[in-house]
Write a protein that holds these residues in place. Structure first.
Motif, PDB file in Angstrom:
ATOM      1  N   ALA A  12       0.868  -1.189   0.000  1.00  0.00           N
ATOM      2  CA  ALA A  12       0.000   0.000   0.000  1.00  0.00           C
ATOM      3  C   ALA A  12       0.900   1.233   0.000  1.00  0.00           C
ATOM      4  CB  ALA A  12      -0.905   0.013   1.224  1.00  0.00           C
ATOM      5  N   ALA A  13       0.829   2.027  -1.033  1.00  0.00           N
ATOM      6  CA  ALA A  13       1.689   3.206  -1.140  1.00  0.00           C
ATOM      7  C   ALA A  13       1.520   4.124   0.070  1.00  0.00           C
ATOM      8  CB  ALA A  13       1.388   3.966  -2.426  1.00  0.00           C
ATOM      9  N   VAL A  14       0.306   4.246   0.561  1.00  0.00           N
ATOM     10  CA  VAL A  14       0.028   5.009   1.782  1.00  0.00           C
ATOM     11  C   VAL A  14      -0.538   4.011   2.787  1.00  0.00           C
ATOM     12  CG1 VAL A  14      -1.241   6.936   2.786  1.00  0.00           C
ATOM     13  CG2 VAL A  14      -0.475   7.068   0.409  1.00  0.00           C
ATOM     14  N   PRO A  15       0.320   3.409   3.623  1.00  0.00           N
ATOM     15  CA  PRO A  15      -0.137   2.299   4.461  1.00  0.00           C
ATOM     16  C   PRO A  15      -0.991   2.667   5.654  1.00  0.00           C
ATOM     17  CG  PRO A  15       2.190   2.700   4.784  1.00  0.00           C
ATOM     18  CD  PRO A  15       1.750   3.616   3.698  1.00  0.00           C
ATOM     19  N   GLY A  16      -0.997   3.909   6.062  1.00  0.00           N
ATOM     20  CA  GLY A  16      -1.725   4.302   7.263  1.00  0.00           C
ATOM     21  C   GLY A  16      -0.764   4.611   8.388  1.00  0.00           C
ATOM     22  N   PRO A  39       2.209   9.183   8.889  1.00  0.00           N
ATOM     23  CA  PRO A  39       1.138   9.768   9.702  1.00  0.00           C
ATOM     24  C   PRO A  39      -0.236   9.347   9.191  1.00  0.00           C
ATOM     25  CG  PRO A  39       1.980  11.397   8.185  1.00  0.00           C
ATOM     26  CD  PRO A  39       2.838  10.162   8.014  1.00  0.00           C
ATOM     27  N   PRO A  40      -1.236   9.465  10.042  1.00  0.00           N
ATOM     28  CA  PRO A  40      -2.600   9.194   9.581  1.00  0.00           C
ATOM     29  C   PRO A  40      -3.047  10.296   8.630  1.00  0.00           C
ATOM     30  CG  PRO A  40      -2.620  10.068  11.807  1.00  0.00           C
ATOM     31  CD  PRO A  40      -1.187   9.869  11.433  1.00  0.00           C
ATOM     32  N   THR A  41      -3.931   9.945   7.735  1.00  0.00           N
ATOM     33  CA  THR A  41      -4.509  10.926   6.814  1.00  0.00           C
ATOM     34  C   THR A  41      -6.021  10.716   6.801  1.00  0.00           C
ATOM     35  OG1 THR A  41      -4.396   9.483   4.885  1.00  0.00           O
ATOM     36  CG2 THR A  41      -2.457  10.859   5.321  1.00  0.00           C
ATOM     37  N   VAL A  42      -6.727  11.656   6.250  1.00  0.00           N
ATOM     38  CA  VAL A  42      -8.175  11.506   6.133  1.00  0.00           C
ATOM     39  C   VAL A  42      -8.492  10.292   5.266  1.00  0.00           C
ATOM     40  CG1 VAL A  42     -10.273  12.571   5.238  1.00  0.00           C
ATOM     41  CG2 VAL A  42      -8.647  13.934   6.539  1.00  0.00           C
ATOM     42  N   GLU A  43      -7.714  10.109   4.186  1.00  0.00           N
ATOM     43  CA  GLU A  43      -7.945   8.980   3.280  1.00  0.00           C
ATOM     44  C   GLU A  43      -7.541   7.647   3.917  1.00  0.00           C
ATOM     45  OE1 GLU A  43      -5.948  11.651   2.424  1.00  0.00           O
ATOM     46  OE2 GLU A  43      -7.542  12.729   1.395  1.00  0.00           O
ATOM     47  N   ARG A  44      -6.541   7.667   4.780  1.00  0.00           N
ATOM     48  CA  ARG A  44      -6.043   6.434   5.402  1.00  0.00           C
ATOM     49  C   ARG A  44      -5.813   6.696   6.889  1.00  0.00           C
ATOM     50  NH1 ARG A  44      -5.540   1.162   3.393  1.00  0.00           N
ATOM     51  NH2 ARG A  44      -4.695   1.963   1.470  1.00  0.00           N
ATOM     52  N   PRO A  45      -6.910   6.783   7.677  1.00  0.00           N
ATOM     53  CA  PRO A  45      -6.757   7.073   9.099  1.00  0.00           C
ATOM     54  C   PRO A  45      -6.203   5.900   9.906  1.00  0.00           C
ATOM     55  CG  PRO A  45      -9.058   6.738   8.578  1.00  0.00           C
ATOM     56  CD  PRO A  45      -8.306   6.714   7.272  1.00  0.00           C
ATOM     57  N   PHE A  46      -6.233   4.683   9.320  1.00  0.00           N
ATOM     58  CA  PHE A  46      -5.732   3.498  10.003  1.00  0.00           C
ATOM     59  C   PHE A  46      -5.039   2.573   9.013  1.00  0.00           C
ATOM     60  CE2 PHE A  46      -9.529   4.804  12.398  1.00  0.00           C
ATOM     61  CZ  PHE A  46      -8.925   5.056  13.609  1.00  0.00           C
ATOM     62  N   VAL A  47      -4.168   1.722   9.539  1.00  0.00           N
ATOM     63  CA  VAL A  47      -3.556   0.653   8.747  1.00  0.00           C
ATOM     64  C   VAL A  47      -4.627  -0.409   8.501  1.00  0.00           C
ATOM     65  CG1 VAL A  47      -1.842  -1.208   8.816  1.00  0.00           C
ATOM     66  CG2 VAL A  47      -1.241   1.073   9.670  1.00  0.00           C
TER      67      VAL A  47
END
Length: 134
Positions: free
Chosen positions: A54-58, A117-125
């Motif tokens: 996942a490019a943005v893993p959470g 860091p967490p993001t709105v799109e990926r708040p969790f792993v």
């Protein structure tokens, strides 16, 4: 609060309420998130595999104190269905009372820092991706 420690941006309200505005804070596991802790080189290897999946893993926090560890933040209840193997520590609502350190998004937070860091799109792993990356 001063100008060097801005509040968590409003667009994250409700998603990142568990992230402190400055420094770091202990947060109770099971309310806003669950955690899988993986120590040392194994944690780094799992993080590398997760990033490939996942490019943005959470959100993943690094603790680089005397006991180096990575903390993978999962949505509440997301880790409960899995059997976490030796070398991992699952902390959830049903594992008893536990607290973990959570750093602010910016500023001085040593020994804690965000690997991702967490993001709105990926708040969790994603728990399934993390489990598959072990």
């Amino acid at each position: 609060m001063n100008s060097h420690n801005p509040p968590v941006p409003e667009r994250f309200a409700g998603v990142l309420d568990w992230v402190p505005t400055y420094g770091h804070a202990l947060r109770k596991v099971g309310l806003a998130f669950e955690v899988v802790r993986i120590d040392g080189d194994y944690g780094d290897a799992v993080a590398d595999r997760l990033c490939l999946a996942a490019a943005v893993p959470g959100p993943v926090v690094e603790n680089r104190s005397r006991r180096q560890a990575l903390y993978f933040f999962l949505a509440p209840g997301a880790g409960a269905p899995y059997r976490w193997p030796p070398g991992t520590t699952y902390l959830g609502r049903r594992t008893g009372e536990a607290y973990v350190g959570v750093p602010a998004l910016d500023g001085e937070t040593w020994p804690l820092s965000w690997r991702w860091p967490p993001t709105v799109e990926r708040p969790f792993v994603d728990a399934a991706l993390l489990h598959a990356s072990l």
